[in-house]
Design a protein around this motif. Structure first.
Motif, PDB file in Angstrom:
ATOM      1  N   GLU A  58      -2.536  26.999 -18.447  1.00  0.00           N
ATOM      2  CA  GLU A  58      -1.166  27.423 -18.136  1.00  0.00           C
ATOM      3  C   GLU A  58      -0.695  28.488 -19.109  1.00  0.00           C
ATOM      4  OE1 GLU A  58       2.137  24.577 -16.884  1.00  0.00           O
ATOM      5  OE2 GLU A  58       0.732  23.273 -17.921  1.00  0.00           O
ATOM      6  N   GLY A  59      -0.899  28.232 -20.392  1.00  0.00           N
ATOM      7  CA  GLY A  59      -0.471  29.182 -21.421  1.00  0.00           C
ATOM      8  C   GLY A  59      -1.152  30.530 -21.279  1.00  0.00           C
ATOM      9  N   GLN A  60      -2.439  30.495 -20.981  1.00  0.00           N
ATOM     10  CA  GLN A  60      -3.186  31.742 -20.806  1.00  0.00           C
ATOM     11  C   GLN A  60      -2.672  32.514 -19.593  1.00  0.00           C
ATOM     12  OE1 GLN A  60      -5.699  32.926 -22.942  1.00  0.00           O
ATOM     13  NE2 GLN A  60      -4.820  31.288 -24.172  1.00  0.00           N
ATOM     14  N   LEU A  61      -2.397  31.808 -18.506  1.00  0.00           N
ATOM     15  CA  LEU A  61      -1.887  32.471 -17.302  1.00  0.00           C
ATOM     16  C   LEU A  61      -0.468  32.994 -17.523  1.00  0.00           C
ATOM     17  CD1 LEU A  61      -3.339  30.107 -14.580  1.00  0.00           C
ATOM     18  CD2 LEU A  61      -3.910  32.520 -14.899  1.00  0.00           C
ATOM     19  N   CYS A  62       0.330  32.290 -18.321  1.00  0.00           N
ATOM     20  CA  CYS A  62       1.685  32.770 -18.638  1.00  0.00           C
ATOM     21  C   CYS A  62       1.621  34.119 -19.343  1.00  0.00           C
ATOM     22  CB  CYS A  62       2.416  31.762 -19.525  1.00  0.00           C
ATOM     23  SG  CYS A  62       2.952  30.287 -18.649  1.00  0.00           S
ATOM     24  N   LYS A  64      -0.413  36.404 -18.786  1.00  0.00           N
ATOM     25  CA  LYS A  64      -0.889  37.436 -17.862  1.00  0.00           C
ATOM     26  C   LYS A  64       0.093  37.680 -16.711  1.00  0.00           C
ATOM     27  CE  LYS A  64      -5.685  36.579 -18.999  1.00  0.00           C
ATOM     28  NZ  LYS A  64      -5.685  37.584 -20.010  1.00  0.00           N
ATOM     29  N   LEU A  65       1.300  37.153 -16.823  1.00  0.00           N
ATOM     30  CA  LEU A  65       2.292  37.342 -15.765  1.00  0.00           C
ATOM     31  C   LEU A  65       2.601  38.816 -15.555  1.00  0.00           C
ATOM     32  CD1 LEU A  65       4.953  34.552 -16.119  1.00  0.00           C
ATOM     33  CD2 LEU A  65       3.780  35.248 -14.047  1.00  0.00           C
ATOM     34  N   SER A  66       2.675  39.199 -14.297  1.00  0.00           N
ATOM     35  CA  SER A  66       3.044  40.565 -13.927  1.00  0.00           C
ATOM     36  C   SER A  66       3.716  40.485 -12.560  1.00  0.00           C
ATOM     37  CB  SER A  66       1.801  41.445 -13.849  1.00  0.00           C
ATOM     38  OG  SER A  66       0.965  41.011 -12.796  1.00  0.00           O
ATOM     39  N   CYS A  67       4.314  41.580 -12.144  1.00  0.00           N
ATOM     40  CA  CYS A  67       4.942  41.610 -10.825  1.00  0.00           C
ATOM     41  C   CYS A  67       3.907  41.354  -9.727  1.00  0.00           C
ATOM     42  CB  CYS A  67       5.645  42.943 -10.592  1.00  0.00           C
ATOM     43  SG  CYS A  67       7.105  43.146 -11.618  1.00  0.00           S
ATOM     44  N   CYS A  71       4.031  35.800  -7.866  1.00  0.00           N
ATOM     45  CA  CYS A  71       4.143  34.938  -6.684  1.00  0.00           C
ATOM     46  C   CYS A  71       2.932  34.032  -6.520  1.00  0.00           C
ATOM     47  CB  CYS A  71       4.351  35.781  -5.423  1.00  0.00           C
ATOM     48  SG  CYS A  71       5.942  36.626  -5.404  1.00  0.00           S
ATOM     49  N   SER A  72       1.751  34.587  -6.689  1.00  0.00           N
ATOM     50  CA  SER A  72       0.550  33.750  -6.531  1.00  0.00           C
ATOM     51  C   SER A  72       0.467  32.706  -7.644  1.00  0.00           C
ATOM     52  CB  SER A  72      -0.718  34.602  -6.487  1.00  0.00           C
ATOM     53  OG  SER A  72      -0.915  35.275  -7.700  1.00  0.00           O
ATOM     54  N   LEU A  73       0.889  33.073  -8.854  1.00  0.00           N
ATOM     55  CA  LEU A  73       0.864  32.101  -9.945  1.00  0.00           C
ATOM     56  C   LEU A  73       1.928  31.022  -9.752  1.00  0.00           C
ATOM     57  CD1 LEU A  73       0.113  34.308 -13.086  1.00  0.00           C
ATOM     58  CD2 LEU A  73      -1.446  32.794 -11.835  1.00  0.00           C
TER      59      LEU A  73
END
Length: 140
Positions: A58-62, A64-67, A71-73
């Motif tokens: 979760e932390g790693q994906l947070c 990498k958040l982008s526009c 939505c997919s995340l």
């Protein structure tokens, strides 16, 4: 022996050159692969109940958040119960709303994710009002 040394030197310099010329953050295909791997780790951690690994993913994906990915995340966070990722996605989407809502992925969000997004934008915490839950009756 000289030719073998040259080949090894060329291989070392070409591998060193390729790693410095294309860092992961700049290469879109590497970034996409990294996100896909993290999504797979999140899914596996959820499936096998490895909470520490789930929180790490979760932390790693947070980070990498982008526009493009919000939505997919958010959908992924909803499916796997990744509350930290969901919170971060909702905050990111609210802060970048003009860019996020224009994307085709926004229209494909599941209804539950859209409700959560709307509640977040309205400032309502999900724990305050959970749709679909009935109150207990006071029979006494």
């Amino acid at each position: 022996t000289h030719a073998a040394g040259t080949d090894a030197g060329d291989a070392a310099s070409s591998s060193a050159g390729s790693s410095s010329a294309a860092p992961i953050s700049c290469a879109p295909e590497d970034a996409q692969q990294s996100i896909a791997q993290l999504q797979a780790v999140l899914a596996a951690a959820h499936k096998y109940g490895v909470l520490r690994l789930l929180r790490w993913a979760e932390g790693q994906l947070c980070d990498k958040l982008s526009c493009e990915m919000a939505c997919s995340l958010l959908s992924l966070a909803h499916v796997y119960g990744a509350t930290e990722l969901e919170r971060n996605c909702l905050a990111f989407m609210k802060a970048n709303m003009p860019n996020v809502v224009k994307r085709a992925e926004f229209a494909t969000l599941p209804p539950e994710a859209l409700v959560k997004f709307n509640m977040h934008c309205a400032g309502i915490e999900p724990s305050e009002e959970e749709p679909g839950r009935k109150r207990k009756r006071d029979d006494e």
